[in-house]
Structure formats: structure tokens, C-alpha cells
Design a protein around this motif. Structure first.
Motif, PDB file in Angstrom:
ATOM      1  N   GLY A 148       0.827  -1.204   0.000  1.00 34.17           N
ATOM      2  CA  GLY A 148       0.000   0.000   0.000  1.00 34.17           C
ATOM      3  C   GLY A 148       0.858   1.251   0.000  1.00 34.17           C
ATOM      4  N   ASP A 150       1.391  -2.535  -4.642  1.00 35.91           N
ATOM      5  CA  ASP A 150       0.164  -1.756  -4.718  1.00 35.91           C
ATOM      6  C   ASP A 150      -0.632  -2.238  -5.917  1.00 35.91           C
ATOM      7  N   ARG A 174       0.912   4.065  -8.185  1.00 40.74           N
ATOM      8  CA  ARG A 174       1.549   4.090  -6.861  1.00 40.74           C
ATOM      9  C   ARG A 174       2.814   3.237  -6.824  1.00 40.74           C
TER      10      ARG A 174
END
Length: 450
Positions: free
Chosen positions: A54, A79, A84
């Protein structure tokens, strides 16, 4: 309320470079820098290599902070959104290994620890899988999406005996440590009430984040992102603003209340589930389709003491926690802590006696002054004592404690049990709101009951 952590810390460090510097203005500066500052190189054999799952808003903050700590290295990032993973390479190095599949990080024997910074509904699965793979885990707050998830995470932590630290940073704050020191030393006498408030007043503070401009099912694994939540068509606003819906997040309780509860538990030295919770509120301003309240006051009972906490996304107020007792008040704010003593006794004759005839009233006043008036030079001092420091959600010392625990194998304070208990307070506040009635935790069934 918007945070400007780095500039505030840089200002404090440039105005005073030591711990406990007293200023003429009447406050003392506290600095957590020495906790993690080190000019000594760390040998490769002692370096901690982590992977992060994440790399969103908070994940970016965690990643950027962690790689600045001595002896800490990012080995890989995961991710579900390609943008990202691109960002992770920009933060760490262009050659950083990235993937959409977090289990690839768990299979890497060279990775010691996993940082989990995903939506709440994914916490349990990733944490349990990471622990089962022999990894230590730093998990963002709130620890769990619901009580059952929390119980599973606690069980996994106990079974594997790995390090688990939850990311509500106040247990590592020098401000909270000072508040705890004052409380432990009896500064406020007998505790009778805790009061905490937090208010925001802007779209970003209410999670109305702008979705990535290029977001699509081509660069985002939408089905995996939904996980165990109800299946829905691709929605970039749901992806960016997941905290607004209970299917993925835990509302203001899980985002904000958990900080207040964690800090309170640390200062008071308790680690427990509240006995009772009664909450109310509603969606008063941000009527954007969300199903979590934007105003959420809650009344708790902790250690036989009433605790009132008020959250609002409709009006900005200074974030403050007050510990009230018979000898005064400890007030904890974002960048400071203060102690204001109170005598707790009559400082003048009782006004009740003005309702007596003169012969009784005058005799009482004379006797009272003879017994209670201080001698010249011995008048009580009720001056407020203040301390200033970095943001009490200071991330660096909290991450540093985690990586030090990975090295030393010594337990952390904000472990899975602490994180579970803090999260349960939030879940109970949510349940009380949705049920419209007070709730309590049933330790036999391990469920929330009305």
C-alpha cells in the motif's frame, strides 16, 4: 486539521537543539530526535529490510520516513494501482522491485518486515498472512475493520510470536510521554473525567480526495481491491474516498478517534476495552453518498472513569485531550502539553455563610481567615507549566521503535493486543451509532452487544 510535520519539526530543531530547553516565555521544548538520530553507519548484517503493501497517502508518508532511518532499507513495494508502484520507485530508487501481489513480498526470505498501509477491510488478511510467513508487521491504524478481524490478528500474533506494532503514533510521542509522567507523578490527583475533541472543516479533511486522473481498470486491479467487500462496478471516487463507507473503512472513529483512544490509554497506563459506549451523531455536512457519520460524539467508561470524545468534520477546532482531576488539569494538544494545578479547596470563606446573621457570619469569617490565610510569601502558586514539542503523531520515533524491536526481538508497547483494544473502542462507538443504543463488549462471546 492539516498537518505540517516536517516544517514544524525543522523549525523546532533549528530554534533549540537539545532536549528540555527552557524558554523565557515559560515553556520547555521536548525533542524526540535523539531517539533515532545516529551518525554511525549500520553494517549490512544489522540492516532491516522491509516491504510495504500500500503506497497511498499514508503509505507514502510511511515509506518516505522509513527509508530515512539509519539501518533501514526498502526491498520491495506492492500496490494494486500502477501509479503508486511508479511513485514507490520515485521515492526509493528506480530499480525498486514492485508488484501487485503482496504474497510475493512474503515469499522473499530477505525481507524481515512488512508495512501494511491499505484500506481497513484488507488489514486482517495481509497481517495474518505476513505473520504466518514469518514476517514482523507494522500495520496502520485502526488495527482491524471489525472485532472478528481483530481477534484473528491477535491470535496470529500470539501463535507466531512475531513483532506487531500498530500505527497510532502517540505511544511514541514525547508530548504524550510528558503527559504520562505528570499523571503518574500524581499531578492531577484523583482522575474524574477525560475529555477529547477533534474538528476539521475542509473537503480534504473530510476525505473528499481527488481520484488519480488516469485511474482505470487497466492500471488498477479493481476486483482484488474490493476483496471481501460487496462487488461493485469500478468507481474511482470509492477508491480514493474509501474511508467514507463502512464496507471498506471505519469512519471518523477508525481514522481519528483511534488516535485519541490510543493516546489516552498510553497516558493513563491502561490497555483495555471500554466497559460501555454510547454514541450518536449523523451526516450533517458531507452529504456525498457516504454512510459513516461526519459528526460523531461518544461517551465511554474506561477504568470506572467517564471519557467524552467528540469528532466533527464540520467545524475546525484545536485537537485537545484534557485529563481532569482533583488537583488540576493536564491538557494535551497537537504541539504541546500543559499542567494547570488546582488547589481543590476553598480559597475564600464559603459564600453560603452570607445567609447567616451577623453574629454567626462574622465569627465564621474571623475563624476561617485565622485558620486558612497563608502567611506572607507562602501564597500558593497556580502558574500553568507548559511543554512544546513535535506533532504528537510524530511518525519517525514510532517507526524507529518498530525497527529496533525487529532487531532486538523486544516487545513493543502498541502491540496487537493494545491495537485490538483501541480499535474495539472505535468499533463500539460505530456500533452504538448504527444501532442507536448504548453497547458493551461481551468477553464470553467476544462480540459487541446492546
Amino acid at each position: 486539521m492539516n498537518k505540517i510535520r516536517f516544517s514544524r519539526r525543522e523549525f523546532l530543531q533549528t530554534t533549540a537543539g537539545a532536549v528540555g530547553v527552557t524558554f523565557a516565555a515559560g515553556f520547555t521544548l521536548l525533542d524526540s530526535g535523539p531517539l533515532y538520530a545516529s551518525s554511525q553507519p549500520v553494517p549490512p548484517s544489522d540492516r532491516v529490510r522491509f516491504g510495504i503493501v500500500g503506497v497511498g497517502m499514508e503509505g507514502t508518508n510511511l515509506l518516505s520516513t522509513a527509508i530515512q532511518l539509519p539501518g533501514v532499507e526498502c526491498a520491495a513495494a506492492c500496490d494494486l494501482y500502477d501509479g503508486r508502484r511508479e511513485l514507490a520507485g520515485e521515492i526509493v530508487r528506480p530499480t525498486l522491485r514492485t508488484t501487485r501481489r503482496y504474497k510475493e513480498l512474503l515469499e522473499d526470505k530477505n525481507i524481515d518486515a512488512i508495512i501494511v498501509a491499505v484500506p481497513d477491510h484488507w488489514h486482517m488478511q495481509i497481517v495474518v498472512d505476513s505473520l504466518s510467513a514469518g514476517k514482523d508487521v507494522y500495520c496502520e491504524k485502526p488495527m482491524s475493520h471489525n472485532p472478528a478481524d481483530g481477534l484473528a490478528m491477535v491470535a496470529a500474533a500470539k501463535k507466531t510470536d512475531r513483532i506487531v506494532q500498530i500505527g497510532a503514533q502517540r505511544t511514541s510521542s514525547v508530548l504524550c510521554a510528558k503527559a504520562k509522567e505528570l499523571y503518574d507523578n500524581g499531578a492531577i490527583g484523583e482522575l474524574s473525567l477525560v475529555e477529547a475533541t477533534l474538528g476539521r472543516n475542509d473537503p480534504t479533511g473530510a476525505w473528499e480526495y481527488p481520484p488519480p486522473a488516469d485511474l482505470s481498470t487497466e492500471n488498477l486491479d479493481w476486483d482484488t481491491w474490493l476483496g471481501t467487500a460487496p462487488k461493485k462496478p469500478f468507481d474511482p471516487y470509492l477508491f480514493a474516498r474509501w474511508r467514507c463507507w463502512k464496507e471498506y473503512g471505519t469512519g471518523v472513529a477508525g481514522d481519528l478517534l483511534v488516535h485519541l483512544i490510543s493516546g489516552m490509554q498510553f497516558v493513563l497506563g491502561i490497555n483495555e476495552v471500554p466497559k460501555r459506549v454510547s454514541a450518536f451523531g449523523g451526516i450533517f455536512r458531507w452529504k456525498d453518498g457516504r454512510n459513516t457519520p461526519d459528526v460523531h460524539p461518544a461517551l465511554f467508561e474506561y477504568a470506572n472513569v467517564p471519557v467524552y470524545m467528540r469528532l466533527t468534520l464540520g467545524t475546525e477546532t484545536q485537537e485537545t485531550t484534557r485529563f481532569m482531576g482533583s488537583k488540576g488539569i493536564i491538557e494535551l494538544t497537537e504541539f504541546g502539553v500543559s499542567y494547570t494545578p488546582q488547589a481543590g479547596v476553598d480559597l475564600a470563606p464559603s459564600y453560603y455563610c452570607h445567609g447567616l446573621p451577623s453574629r454567626l457570619k462574622n465569627a465564621y469569617f474571623k475563624e476561617w481567615h485565622e485558620e486558612h490565610d497563608p502567611r506572607p510569601g507562602e501564597e500558593p502558586d497556580t502558574e500553568t507549566i507548559s511543554y512544546k514539542g513535535n506533532d504528537y503523531d510524530d511518525l519517525r520515533p514510532h517507526l524507529w521503535k518498530f525497527f529496533q524491536a525487529v532487531r532486538s526481538r523486544k516487545p513493543v508497547l502498541q502491540d496487537a493486543v493494545f491495537g485490538h483494544n483501541a480499535a474495539l473502542g472505535c468499533h463500539m462507538a460505530n456500533e452504538s451509532y448504527y444501532r442507536g443504543s448504548p453497547v458493551h463488549w461481551d468477553p464470553i462471546s467476544q462480540t459487541i452487544k446492546s
